[in-house]
Design a protein around this motif. Structure first.
Motif, PDB file in Angstrom:
ATOM      1  N   ARG A 185     -11.772  -0.500  -8.322  1.00  0.00           N
ATOM      2  CA  ARG A 185     -10.742   0.048  -9.207  1.00  0.00           C
ATOM      3  C   ARG A 185      -9.447   0.230  -8.417  1.00  0.00           C
ATOM      4  N   GLY A 186      -8.800  -0.896  -8.160  1.00  0.00           N
ATOM      5  CA  GLY A 186      -7.560  -0.882  -7.396  1.00  0.00           C
ATOM      6  C   GLY A 186      -7.779  -1.289  -5.956  1.00  0.00           C
ATOM      7  N   SER A 187      -6.728  -1.807  -5.341  1.00  0.00           N
ATOM      8  CA  SER A 187      -6.866  -2.285  -3.957  1.00  0.00           C
ATOM      9  C   SER A 187      -7.041  -1.138  -2.980  1.00  0.00           C
ATOM     10  N   ALA A 188      -6.508   0.045  -3.296  1.00  0.00           N
ATOM     11  CA  ALA A 188      -6.701   1.194  -2.401  1.00  0.00           C
ATOM     12  C   ALA A 188      -8.177   1.547  -2.294  1.00  0.00           C
ATOM     13  N   ALA A 189      -8.904   1.398  -3.399  1.00  0.00           N
ATOM     14  CA  ALA A 189     -10.342   1.673  -3.366  1.00  0.00           C
ATOM     15  C   ALA A 189     -11.101   0.594  -2.616  1.00  0.00           C
ATOM     16  N   ALA A 190     -10.556  -0.621  -2.591  1.00  0.00           N
ATOM     17  CA  ALA A 190     -11.229  -1.731  -1.907  1.00  0.00           C
ATOM     18  C   ALA A 190     -11.012  -1.707  -0.398  1.00  0.00           C
ATOM     19  N   MET A 191      -9.920  -1.126   0.050  1.00  0.00           N
ATOM     20  CA  MET A 191      -9.566  -1.207   1.467  1.00  0.00           C
ATOM     21  C   MET A 191     -10.596  -0.582   2.404  1.00  0.00           C
ATOM     22  N   PRO A 192     -11.190   0.581   2.112  1.00  0.00           N
ATOM     23  CA  PRO A 192     -12.170   1.139   3.062  1.00  0.00           C
ATOM     24  C   PRO A 192     -13.324   0.197   3.372  1.00  0.00           C
ATOM     25  N   ASP A 193     -13.783  -0.546   2.365  1.00  0.00           N
ATOM     26  CA  ASP A 193     -14.902  -1.459   2.615  1.00  0.00           C
ATOM     27  C   ASP A 193     -14.473  -2.683   3.414  1.00  0.00           C
ATOM     28  N   GLY A 197     -16.190  -3.336   7.134  1.00  0.00           N
ATOM     29  CA  GLY A 197     -16.947  -4.577   7.222  1.00  0.00           C
ATOM     30  C   GLY A 197     -17.912  -4.832   6.083  1.00  0.00           C
ATOM     31  N   THR A 198     -17.947  -3.944   5.072  1.00  0.00           N
ATOM     32  CA  THR A 198     -18.791  -4.205   3.904  1.00  0.00           C
ATOM     33  C   THR A 198     -18.343  -5.478   3.203  1.00  0.00           C
ATOM     34  N   THR A 199     -17.035  -5.666   3.113  1.00  0.00           N
ATOM     35  CA  THR A 199     -16.480  -6.930   2.637  1.00  0.00           C
ATOM     36  C   THR A 199     -15.764  -7.601   3.800  1.00  0.00           C
ATOM     37  N   ALA A 200     -15.703  -8.917   3.732  1.00  0.00           N
ATOM     38  CA  ALA A 200     -15.140  -9.673   4.854  1.00  0.00           C
ATOM     39  C   ALA A 200     -13.660  -9.973   4.690  1.00  0.00           C
ATOM     40  N   MET A 201     -13.205 -10.015   3.443  1.00  0.00           N
ATOM     41  CA  MET A 201     -11.873 -10.568   3.194  1.00  0.00           C
ATOM     42  C   MET A 201     -11.272  -9.902   1.974  1.00  0.00           C
ATOM     43  N   MET A 202      -9.944  -9.859   1.928  1.00  0.00           N
ATOM     44  CA  MET A 202      -9.248  -9.452   0.718  1.00  0.00           C
ATOM     45  C   MET A 202      -7.825  -9.986   0.762  1.00  0.00           C
ATOM     46  N   LEU A 203      -7.350 -10.419  -0.375  1.00  0.00           N
ATOM     47  CA  LEU A 203      -5.933 -10.709  -0.546  1.00  0.00           C
ATOM     48  C   LEU A 203      -5.311  -9.509  -1.230  1.00  0.00           C
ATOM     49  N   ASP A 204      -4.155  -9.078  -0.731  1.00  0.00           N
ATOM     50  CA  ASP A 204      -3.449  -7.965  -1.373  1.00  0.00           C
ATOM     51  C   ASP A 204      -1.953  -8.204  -1.246  1.00  0.00           C
ATOM     52  N   VAL A 205      -1.195  -7.534  -2.099  1.00  0.00           N
ATOM     53  CA  VAL A 205       0.264  -7.699  -2.054  1.00  0.00           C
ATOM     54  C   VAL A 205       0.787  -7.187  -0.723  1.00  0.00           C
ATOM     55  N   ALA A 206       1.848  -7.808  -0.261  1.00  0.00           N
ATOM     56  CA  ALA A 206       2.323  -7.568   1.096  1.00  0.00           C
ATOM     57  C   ALA A 206       2.660  -6.104   1.351  1.00  0.00           C
ATOM     58  N   ASN A 207       3.261  -5.425   0.366  1.00  0.00           N
ATOM     59  CA  ASN A 207       3.664  -4.039   0.608  1.00  0.00           C
ATOM     60  C   ASN A 207       2.462  -3.130   0.852  1.00  0.00           C
ATOM     61  N   ASN A 208       1.292  -3.478   0.311  1.00  0.00           N
ATOM     62  CA  ASN A 208       0.087  -2.678   0.574  1.00  0.00           C
ATOM     63  C   ASN A 208      -0.545  -2.997   1.921  1.00  0.00           C
ATOM     64  N   THR A 209      -0.375  -4.225   2.385  1.00  0.00           N
ATOM     65  CA  THR A 209      -1.103  -4.669   3.580  1.00  0.00           C
ATOM     66  C   THR A 209      -0.379  -4.370   4.886  1.00  0.00           C
ATOM     67  N   LEU A 210       0.931  -4.179   4.815  1.00  0.00           N
ATOM     68  CA  LEU A 210       1.735  -4.109   6.043  1.00  0.00           C
ATOM     69  C   LEU A 210       1.187  -3.130   7.073  1.00  0.00           C
ATOM     70  N   PRO A 211       0.950  -1.872   6.737  1.00  0.00           N
ATOM     71  CA  PRO A 211       0.520  -0.947   7.799  1.00  0.00           C
ATOM     72  C   PRO A 211      -0.814  -1.336   8.431  1.00  0.00           C
ATOM     73  N   TYR A 212      -1.729  -1.875   7.647  1.00  0.00           N
ATOM     74  CA  TYR A 212      -3.042  -2.236   8.173  1.00  0.00           C
ATOM     75  C   TYR A 212      -2.949  -3.413   9.141  1.00  0.00           C
ATOM     76  N   VAL A 213      -2.142  -4.415   8.784  1.00  0.00           N
ATOM     77  CA  VAL A 213      -1.997  -5.576   9.661  1.00  0.00           C
ATOM     78  C   VAL A 213      -1.183  -5.206  10.893  1.00  0.00           C
ATOM     79  N   GLN A 214      -0.118  -4.435  10.688  1.00  0.00           N
ATOM     80  CA  GLN A 214       0.744  -4.077  11.818  1.00  0.00           C
ATOM     81  C   GLN A 214       0.019  -3.225  12.847  1.00  0.00           C
ATOM     82  N   ARG A 215      -0.908  -2.375  12.397  1.00  0.00           N
ATOM     83  CA  ARG A 215      -1.673  -1.539  13.337  1.00  0.00           C
ATOM     84  C   ARG A 215      -2.866  -2.269  13.942  1.00  0.00           C
ATOM     85  N   GLY A 216      -3.202  -3.434  13.398  1.00  0.00           N
ATOM     86  CA  GLY A 216      -4.363  -4.159  13.882  1.00  0.00           C
ATOM     87  C   GLY A 216      -5.669  -3.679  13.287  1.00  0.00           C
ATOM     88  N   ASP A 217      -5.586  -2.927  12.189  1.00  0.00           N
ATOM     89  CA  ASP A 217      -6.811  -2.469  11.525  1.00  0.00           C
ATOM     90  C   ASP A 217      -7.566  -3.627  10.881  1.00  0.00           C
TER      91      ASP A 217
END
Length: 324
Positions: A185-193, A197-217
């Motif tokens: 129910r929303g990408s915020a709910a999907a991010m913890p998994d 490592g429960t899920t291997a991959m996700m596509l998300d809009v850039a504004n949501n992904t920036l902090p996770y990619v920039q921090r190396g999460d």
């Protein structure tokens, strides 16, 4: 920059009370911008910014009205059935282009009952992988999936969401990879998994992904636009990563009920383009990773919608996607 500012002022002046053709002055009363998404979300925030700026140049202030339900159906239906006078407009996204294929029955026709006014902008997506997944780039991810059909999962913001469709397009373009979809129910709910490592991959809009990619999460493997995005200069485009032709965006568009007089449509378009041409507005929207289109016309917005509908409907039908 000075020339762009002058152009913006000129365009905004067209949106003044003096802008009228015949008897079609607009707006003559406060008007609603209906957003079929929840308040505070990634669609609502740019819509409110646009409303704020329109209120500075128009004689009547717009009010943002969040109408959620059945995906975007409830809010979109409200606008489709509203008076054709430009005082109830829709601020929607790529979800609009998927409606006909997702729903067997709708109380409106997404193309016949609503008319595009302006394409506000597009937001690229970023393909992210769990940081412990044994891949370093897109080609290694594709090879891993090809060697292990059905073993891995990917998350999305829900069945029929833009993130779901973009992932299905990627899997098809990469040769029909078999990866299991897990809707949230929303990408915020999907991010913890994705993070654990429960899920291997996700596509998300850039504004949501920036902090996770920039921090190396997570690993940022590819962006879905034609060019790299400034916020993630090290992440290649899909074409650069070996999958030419792949593009996917969520986009923001303003629409009105079909049959709204053309002079009113032109007035709304001029007002929107005027504020989008302002450098400070562009800067604020670009901070949200929204690539602004300050020069769209009703015709070009209509062509964009037709092309996006033709792109996503076959994906939905081929994958048998049904709404939540």
């Amino acid at each position: 920059m000075r020339r762009r500012a002058l152009l913006g002022l000129a365009a905004a002046s067209l949106a003044s009370p003096a802008f009228a053709q015949g008897n079609a002055a607009w707006p003559t009363q406060p008007f609603r911008i209906v957003v079929p998404f929840a308040a505070g979300g990634p669609t609502d925030i740019p819509a409110r910014l646009l409303a704020e700026e329109l209120g500075k140049v128009l004689p009547q202030r717009p009010v943002v009205d969040n109408r959620t339900g059945a995906g975007v159906v409830v809010g979109t239906d409200l606008v489709a059935k509203a008076a054709k006078d430009g005082h109830t407009v829709l601020y929607t996204t790529v979800a609009h282009s998927a409606l006909r294929a997702l729903f067997a029955r709708l109380p409106f026709d997404p193309l016949a009952d609503l008319e595009p006014v302006a394409l506000v902008g597009v937001i690229p997506m970023v393909l992210m992988a769990n940081k412990d997944l044994p891949v370093k780039n897109l080609q290694e991810l594709i090879a891993l999936y090809r060697a292990n059909p059905g073993k891995y999962d990917y998350g999305s913001a829900g069945n029929g969401s833009a993130l779901h469709l973009a992932a299905e397009l990627f899997l098809r373009e990469a040769g029909g990879l078999k990866v299991t979809h897990v809707p949230y129910r929303g990408s915020a709910a999907a991010m913890p998994d994705l993070l654990n490592g429960t899920t291997a991959m996700m596509l998300d809009v850039a504004n949501n992904t920036l902090p996770y990619v920039q921090r190396g999460d997570v690993k940022g493997l590819a962006v879905s636009s034609q060019q790299r995005i400034p916020q993630l200069p090290e992440v290649p485009t899909f074409a650069e990563a070996g999958l030419p032709g792949y593009e996917a965006y969520t986009w923001h568009m303003v629409m009105v009920p079909r049959g709204t007089p053309e002079p009113i449509i032109r007035a709304i378009n001029a007002a929107i383009n005027g504020v989008l041409a302002k450098p400070d507005v562009q800067k604020r929207l670009e901070e949200l990773a929204l690539q602004v289109r300050a020069d769209s016309t009703p015709e070009s917005a209509g062509q964009w919608l037709q092309a996006e509908t033709a792109k996503w409907e076959p994906i939905i039908r081929a994958a048998g996607i049904k709404p939540d």
